[in-house]
Enzyme design. Structure first.
Site, PDB file in Angstrom:
ATOM      1  N   HIS A 228      43.277 -86.536  -4.846  1.00  0.00           N
ATOM      2  CA  HIS A 228      43.546 -85.272  -4.152  1.00  0.00           C
ATOM      3  C   HIS A 228      44.922 -84.710  -4.487  1.00  0.00           C
ATOM      4  O   HIS A 228      45.130 -83.483  -4.434  1.00  0.00           O
ATOM      5  CB  HIS A 228      43.402 -85.466  -2.639  1.00  0.00           C
ATOM      6  CG  HIS A 228      41.983 -85.669  -2.213  1.00  0.00           C
ATOM      7  ND1 HIS A 228      41.084 -84.631  -2.119  1.00  0.00           N
ATOM      8  CD2 HIS A 228      41.297 -86.800  -1.892  1.00  0.00           C
ATOM      9  CE1 HIS A 228      39.897 -85.105  -1.741  1.00  0.00           C
ATOM     10  NE2 HIS A 228      40.005 -86.421  -1.591  1.00  0.00           N
TER      11      HIS A 228
ATOM     12  N   GLU B 286      38.430 -74.511  -2.957  1.00  0.00           N
ATOM     13  CA  GLU B 286      38.726 -74.027  -4.301  1.00  0.00           C
ATOM     14  C   GLU B 286      38.237 -72.594  -4.502  1.00  0.00           C
ATOM     15  O   GLU B 286      38.168 -72.104  -5.630  1.00  0.00           O
ATOM     16  CB  GLU B 286      38.073 -74.936  -5.352  1.00  0.00           C
ATOM     17  CG  GLU B 286      36.550 -74.902  -5.383  1.00  0.00           C
ATOM     18  CD  GLU B 286      35.920 -75.938  -4.465  1.00  0.00           C
ATOM     19  OE1 GLU B 286      34.800 -76.378  -4.758  1.00  0.00           O
ATOM     20  OE2 GLU B 286      36.548 -76.305  -3.460  1.00  0.00           O
TER      21      GLU B 286
END
Length: 621
Positions: free
Chosen positions: A511, A541
């Protein structure tokens, strides 16, 4: 005795080493001297430095060659002549690398960044400035660092619209030059900061900084810098409708520019002076002024500036009832409208309205006024969002300060709790009571800090991870665009973007790497959009792009620029060769269409782009 010869040999060796170090250190350009030589007459300085470079090249003096080429590149960049600046810049960059001159590398990379920013290649410009900052960090030269940071701050504020970040760079550079007593560089930083304060809606401080800048220099010895500051004073006074002050400042700028043969400086000051003359009703002098400036700007191949001449010429000629006004207006229109910036569109419609009115075509004048008002409303909306974004940065700073205070207070509470426990065991009743009161006071302060923290969070309009406008900010902007879509002369565009295979990046590399990709994506993509557009993080995203004014085909051009910028962005933590890409779904806003509906169409187009193989754009029906 064997010891003495060995000792002498060591001394000789040490002398050789010191000499080598001294020779190596000599290949470091003097950033302040190079920059200071440009303050009076950069054109003459460029010509003289070019001659020195030719002489140094013929006798093989690499040090003088590097200094001369660097100064030539800096001089032409300062006056906006990127065509002349690039050849010496490229040659000097190779030489600086060969001589391991980090100061020259930093100065030249900053020149490259400004050239690319002027060409609207913002992602490339940002990379160049990052290289400049890296070189100056390794150099350790504080003077060079301050010069580079001032240029970087200008780029952040003027090209990237990151005004607060630009202010931080300016403040750091200004602090250095104040501390070292360099009045000229301090003056330059103050005049640059003034433009930033104008954009942050603090014109009073902006004018104070310009006035202080003029007090720090002598126009007889720093004519170019003084002319630039007077020009800024005049332009700001004109925008505030203080025409008397604008007239005086602009004429002084023209006088100083003429004294050093700066024809381009004269032309730009005359361009703004024409606005003052038109507003004063002095149409004849305005026409003469514009006709003097026109050929100079045309020779420099500055098409936008030439269009600015034409649109003002149309206005002034119309005041004289000269039919040539129509031809000037026709020349200006395609250039100004092709930029797709609201400011240029508003400028054109204002001129068209005034020309039509001057020739009695009142119906056409009224229609042009309506278009101008709609453009101004869109400009106002954009400025409001920018102001809210700037405000959110300030709130974010205060929130972080509040968080730090809360953490310190929590630590103090922990200590107070331990002390209270000890007090219960060792102190008398009075001492125990005092400890309890202190503890309770700390709890109350802690609650206040937590409440303040929550308030700051509710006001923030920036995404905490990437620094991009968050969903709330970009949706507010989209709503304001949607509310005026019916009245727009050009279609607005709403686009949804999604990083391709982002989950795979997160799962494969962690991450932290995924977060770095998101941050780098925003920096790269935002550098490629137009000034009036907004890109915000919708969540995860997924991103939302709002283009308030978009001619047919503009969305494709923006996508290609973004695609190129993202493909070349830093890939922190990713393996070499892995290129990040994204897909984009685009929907043109229809008159009266609800925002939820256009978002749904954009989402369907995004799905189509992904189904077609990703790394592409798809248009909604």
């Amino acid at each position: 005795m064997p010891v003495q010869p060995r000792f002498l040999r060591c001394l000789r060796l040490a002398a050789i080493v010191v000499g080598l170090i001294a020779c190596d250190a000599a290949f470091a350009v003097d950033a302040l001297a190079l920059r200071g030589a440009l303050d009076h007459d950069p054109y003459t300085t460029a010509r003289e430095a070019t001659q020195r470079a030719a002489a140094a090249r013929s006798r093989g003096d690499q040090k003088v060659l590097l200094e001369s080429l660097t100064q030539v590149a800096m001089a032409y960049n300062l006056v906006g002549d990127s065509v002349s600046a690039q050849p010496p810049m490229v040659e000097a960059q190779h030489l600086a690398t060969e001589l391991r001159d980090l100061d020259a590398e930093a100065l030249l990379a900053a020149v490259e960044g400004e050239i690319k920013a002027a060409d609207n290649r913002l992602a490339d410009a940002h990379r160049a400035f990052e290289a400049a900052l890296d070189a100056v960090k390794r150099s350790g030269n504080r003077d060079t660092e301050a010069i580079v940071r001032s240029q970087y701050g200008w780029f952040l504020a003027r090209s990237m619209q990151r005004h607060q970040d630009g202010a931080l760079e300016f403040e750091a550079a200004l602090s250095h030059f104040e501390r070292t007593g360099n009045r000229t560089r301090e003056a330059e930083l103050r005049y640059m900061s003034a433009s930033l304060y104008d954009r942050l809606r603090d014109p009073k401080r902006g004018n104070a900084e310009r006035t202080r800048a003029l007090e720090l220099i002598n126009p007889a010895h720093q004519a170019y810098l003084a002319a630039t500051i007077y020009y800024e004073l005049g332009a700001v006074a004109q925008s505030n409708e203080n025409r008397g002050e604008a007239d005086r400042a602009l004429r002084r700028s023209i006088e100083l520019s003429r004294s050093i043969g700066d024809k381009l400086g004269v032309a730009f000051a005359e361009l703004t002076l024409a606005d003052v003359l038109i507003d004063q009703g002095n149409a004849r002098e305005a026409v003469d002024t514009l006709r003097r400036a026109g050929p100079v700007l045309a020779a420099g191949q500055n098409t936008l500036a030439v269009a600015g001449i034409d649109v003002r010429l149309a206005d002034a000629l119309a005041m004289l009832r000269d039919p040539e006004a129509w031809a000037a207006l026709a020349r200006a229109k395609p250039v100004l409208m092709a930029t797709e910036t609201v400011q240029n569109e508003s400028t054109y419609w204002r001129a068209e309205a005034r020309v039509n009115a001057a020739f009695g075509r009142y119906e056409q004048a009224y229609a042009a006024v309506q278009r101008q008002l709609r453009a101004q409303q869109r400009l106002f909306d954009t400025q409001q969002i920018q102001a809210l974004t700037e405000l959110s940065v300030r709130y974010e700073t205060q929130r972080r300060e509040a968080e730090n205070t809360r953490l310190k207070l929590a630590e103090q509470l922990k200590d107070a709790t331990i002390q209270a426990q000890q007090a219960r065991q060792l102190a008398l009743a009075g001492g125990l009571a005092a400890a309890v009161v202190a503890l309770l006071s700390g709890v109350i302060l802690l609650r206040r800090q937590v409440a303040q923290k929550q308030a700051f969070r509710s006001l923030a309009l920036l995404d905490e991870l990437t620094g991009a406008p968050n969903r709330r900010a970009v949706m507010q902007f989209a709503e304001s665009v949607q509310a005026r879509a019916a009245a727009s002369t050009h279609g607005a565009v709403i686009a949804l973007l999604d990083l391709d295979h982002f989950k795979r990046i997160n799962d494969s590399y962690g991450h932290d790497v995924g977060d770095a990709v998101l941050r780098n994506f925003y920096k790269a993509a935002a550098s490629a959009i137009r000034p009036d557009d907004m890109l915000g993080r919708a969540g995860g995203e997924e991103w939302l792009l709002v283009m308030p004014v978009a001619q047919p085909g503009a969305e494709q051009a923006v996508f290609e620029r973004m695609r190129s910028a993202v493909a070349h962005m830093p890939a922190d933590g990713l393996p070499s060769g892995l290129v990040v890409s994204f897909s984009m779904g685009v929907a043109r806003l229809r008159p009266g269409e609800a925002l939820t509906h256009v978002l749904r169409r954009a989402d369907l187009a995004l799905y189509e782009a992904k189904q077609a193989g990703r790394d592409r754009m798809a248009m909604a029906d």
